[in-house]
Design a protein around this motif. Structure first.
Motif, PDB file in Angstrom:
ATOM      1  N   ILE A  35       0.855  -1.188   0.000  1.00 55.89           N
ATOM      2  CA  ILE A  35       0.000   0.000   0.000  1.00 55.89           C
ATOM      3  C   ILE A  35       0.889   1.236   0.000  1.00 55.89           C
ATOM      4  CG2 ILE A  35      -1.759   1.316   1.236  1.00 55.89           C
ATOM      5  CD1 ILE A  35      -2.618  -1.300   2.612  1.00 55.89           C
ATOM      6  N   ASN A  36       0.649   2.129  -0.946  1.00 54.40           N
ATOM      7  CA  ASN A  36       1.275   3.447  -0.915  1.00 54.40           C
ATOM      8  C   ASN A  36       0.371   4.368  -0.106  1.00 54.40           C
ATOM      9  OD1 ASN A  36       3.531   2.929  -2.569  1.00 54.40           O
ATOM     10  ND2 ASN A  36       2.368   3.354  -4.423  1.00 54.40           N
ATOM     11  N   VAL A  37       0.961   5.179   0.763  1.00 51.39           N
ATOM     12  CA  VAL A  37       0.218   6.184   1.522  1.00 51.39           C
ATOM     13  C   VAL A  37       0.852   7.529   1.210  1.00 51.39           C
ATOM     14  CG1 VAL A  37      -0.470   7.000   3.805  1.00 51.39           C
ATOM     15  CG2 VAL A  37      -0.305   4.540   3.368  1.00 51.39           C
ATOM     16  N   GLU A  44       4.336  13.978   2.699  1.00 50.21           N
ATOM     17  CA  GLU A  44       4.824  12.663   3.142  1.00 50.21           C
ATOM     18  C   GLU A  44       4.393  11.567   2.169  1.00 50.21           C
ATOM     19  OE1 GLU A  44       5.127  12.737   7.916  1.00 50.21           O
ATOM     20  OE2 GLU A  44       3.094  12.509   7.125  1.00 50.21           O
ATOM     21  N   GLN A  45       5.267  10.563   2.045  1.00 47.98           N
ATOM     22  CA  GLN A  45       4.983   9.379   1.247  1.00 47.98           C
ATOM     23  C   GLN A  45       5.506   8.164   2.007  1.00 47.98           C
ATOM     24  OE1 GLN A  45       7.016   9.858  -2.478  1.00 47.98           O
ATOM     25  NE2 GLN A  45       5.452  11.211  -3.299  1.00 47.98           N
ATOM     26  N   PHE A  46       4.743   7.090   1.951  1.00 45.61           N
ATOM     27  CA  PHE A  46       5.134   5.856   2.622  1.00 45.61           C
ATOM     28  C   PHE A  46       4.743   4.666   1.762  1.00 45.61           C
ATOM     29  CE2 PHE A  46       4.131   8.958   5.866  1.00 45.61           C
ATOM     30  CZ  PHE A  46       5.250   8.903   6.688  1.00 45.61           C
ATOM     31  N   VAL A  47       5.474   3.596   1.941  1.00 44.08           N
ATOM     32  CA  VAL A  47       5.098   2.300   1.395  1.00 44.08           C
ATOM     33  C   VAL A  47       4.880   1.385   2.591  1.00 44.08           C
ATOM     34  CG1 VAL A  47       5.840   0.274   0.091  1.00 44.08           C
ATOM     35  CG2 VAL A  47       6.393   2.549  -0.741  1.00 44.08           C
ATOM     36  N   VAL A  61       9.221   7.095  -0.088  1.00 43.29           N
ATOM     37  CA  VAL A  61       9.174   6.414  -1.388  1.00 43.29           C
ATOM     38  C   VAL A  61       7.763   5.917  -1.672  1.00 43.29           C
ATOM     39  CG1 VAL A  61      11.599   5.689  -1.334  1.00 43.29           C
ATOM     40  CG2 VAL A  61       9.854   4.192  -0.403  1.00 43.29           C
ATOM     41  N   GLN A  62       7.554   5.517  -2.919  1.00 40.96           N
ATOM     42  CA  GLN A  62       6.302   4.903  -3.355  1.00 40.96           C
ATOM     43  C   GLN A  62       6.652   3.666  -4.168  1.00 40.96           C
ATOM     44  OE1 GLN A  62       2.708   6.936  -3.006  1.00 40.96           O
ATOM     45  NE2 GLN A  62       4.090   6.443  -1.337  1.00 40.96           N
ATOM     46  N   THR A  71      -4.467   8.302  -0.805  1.00 43.22           N
ATOM     47  CA  THR A  71      -4.081   9.712  -0.768  1.00 43.22           C
ATOM     48  C   THR A  71      -5.044  10.418   0.166  1.00 43.22           C
ATOM     49  OG1 THR A  71      -3.317   9.542  -3.061  1.00 43.22           O
ATOM     50  CG2 THR A  71      -3.633  11.761  -2.170  1.00 43.22           C
ATOM     51  N   ILE A  72      -4.479  11.021   1.225  1.00 39.94           N
ATOM     52  CA  ILE A  72      -5.303  11.649   2.258  1.00 39.94           C
ATOM     53  C   ILE A  72      -4.477  12.732   2.940  1.00 39.94           C
ATOM     54  CG2 ILE A  72      -4.658   9.881   3.957  1.00 39.94           C
ATOM     55  CD1 ILE A  72      -7.523  10.151   5.123  1.00 39.94           C
ATOM     56  N   ASN A  73      -5.076  13.899   3.133  1.00 39.07           N
ATOM     57  CA  ASN A  73      -4.380  14.940   3.879  1.00 39.07           C
ATOM     58  C   ASN A  73      -4.179  14.494   5.316  1.00 39.07           C
ATOM     59  OD1 ASN A  73      -4.022  16.860   1.827  1.00 39.07           O
ATOM     60  ND2 ASN A  73      -6.074  17.692   2.147  1.00 39.07           N
ATOM     61  N   ARG A  74      -3.098  14.937   5.906  1.00 35.42           N
ATOM     62  CA  ARG A  74      -2.777  14.521   7.276  1.00 35.42           C
ATOM     63  C   ARG A  74      -3.926  14.864   8.233  1.00 35.42           C
ATOM     64  NH1 ARG A  74       0.790  12.293  11.329  1.00 35.42           N
ATOM     65  NH2 ARG A  74      -0.409  12.942  13.124  1.00 35.42           N
ATOM     66  N   ALA A  75      -4.534  16.024   8.098  1.00 37.64           N
ATOM     67  CA  ALA A  75      -5.647  16.400   8.971  1.00 37.64           C
ATOM     68  C   ALA A  75      -6.819  15.429   8.833  1.00 37.64           C
ATOM     69  CB  ALA A  75      -6.099  17.824   8.672  1.00 37.64           C
ATOM     70  N   ASP A  76      -7.026  14.887   7.641  1.00 37.41           N
ATOM     71  CA  ASP A  76      -8.103  13.919   7.421  1.00 37.41           C
ATOM     72  C   ASP A  76      -7.699  12.512   7.842  1.00 37.41           C
ATOM     73  OD1 ASP A  76      -9.893  15.843   6.387  1.00 37.41           O
ATOM     74  OD2 ASP A  76      -8.893  15.728   4.432  1.00 37.41           O
TER      75      ASP A  76
END
Length: 134
Positions: A35-37, A44-47, A61-62, A71-76
């Motif tokens: 899952i990519n976040v 920010e990007q995370f795998v 990274v992705q 894909t989601i804003n940090r506040a959400d």
């Protein structure tokens, strides 16, 4: 559950690490996905990768062929972190985008466990919640 201030102050990577701690390896035995976040508001990007009954994450990274990209804003993301809502509910409300196989989220959430906050550190030392004390 952590307070809203604690969640706001918690790095996203720390929360992803926490998900790895909550993972019940027996439930995840035969699962494998990536899952990519992405949190575009703060860049920010995370795998997240689930394999060998282990959930790991890599920051910055992705994965080119992820099963799902969230894909989601940090506040959400914060209400999801507090377990007040889900990624799916945020997507339905237009606060998140799920691209790919969203069922891997259900698989992941189905493998997480809740810990007893009053666990015994040593046998016979389990604290009694204050509400139950005489």
């Amino acid at each position: 559950a952590a307070s809203p201030d604690t969640i706001r102050g918690m790095p996203t990577e720390l929360w992803l690490d926490y998900l790895g701690i909550l993972l019940d390896g027996r439930k995840a035995e035969r699962l494998r996905f990536v899952i990519n976040v992405v949190t575009p508001d703060n860049g920010e990007q995370f795998v997240l990768e689930l394999s060998n009954s282990t959930l790991t994450n890599i920051s910055g990274v992705q994965a080119p062929e992820a099963d799902l990209t969230v894909t989601i804003n940090r506040a959400d993301l914060e209400p999801v972190m507090m377990q007040k809502t889900t990624f799916r509910a945020q997507a339905e409300a237009g606060r998140a985008r799920l691209e790919g196989n969203a069922q891997v989220l259900d698989q992941l959430m189905g493998c997480l466990v809740e810990f007893d906050q009053y666990f015994e550190i040593m046998p016979g030392t389990k604290p009694v919640p204050t509400a139950n004390r005489p």
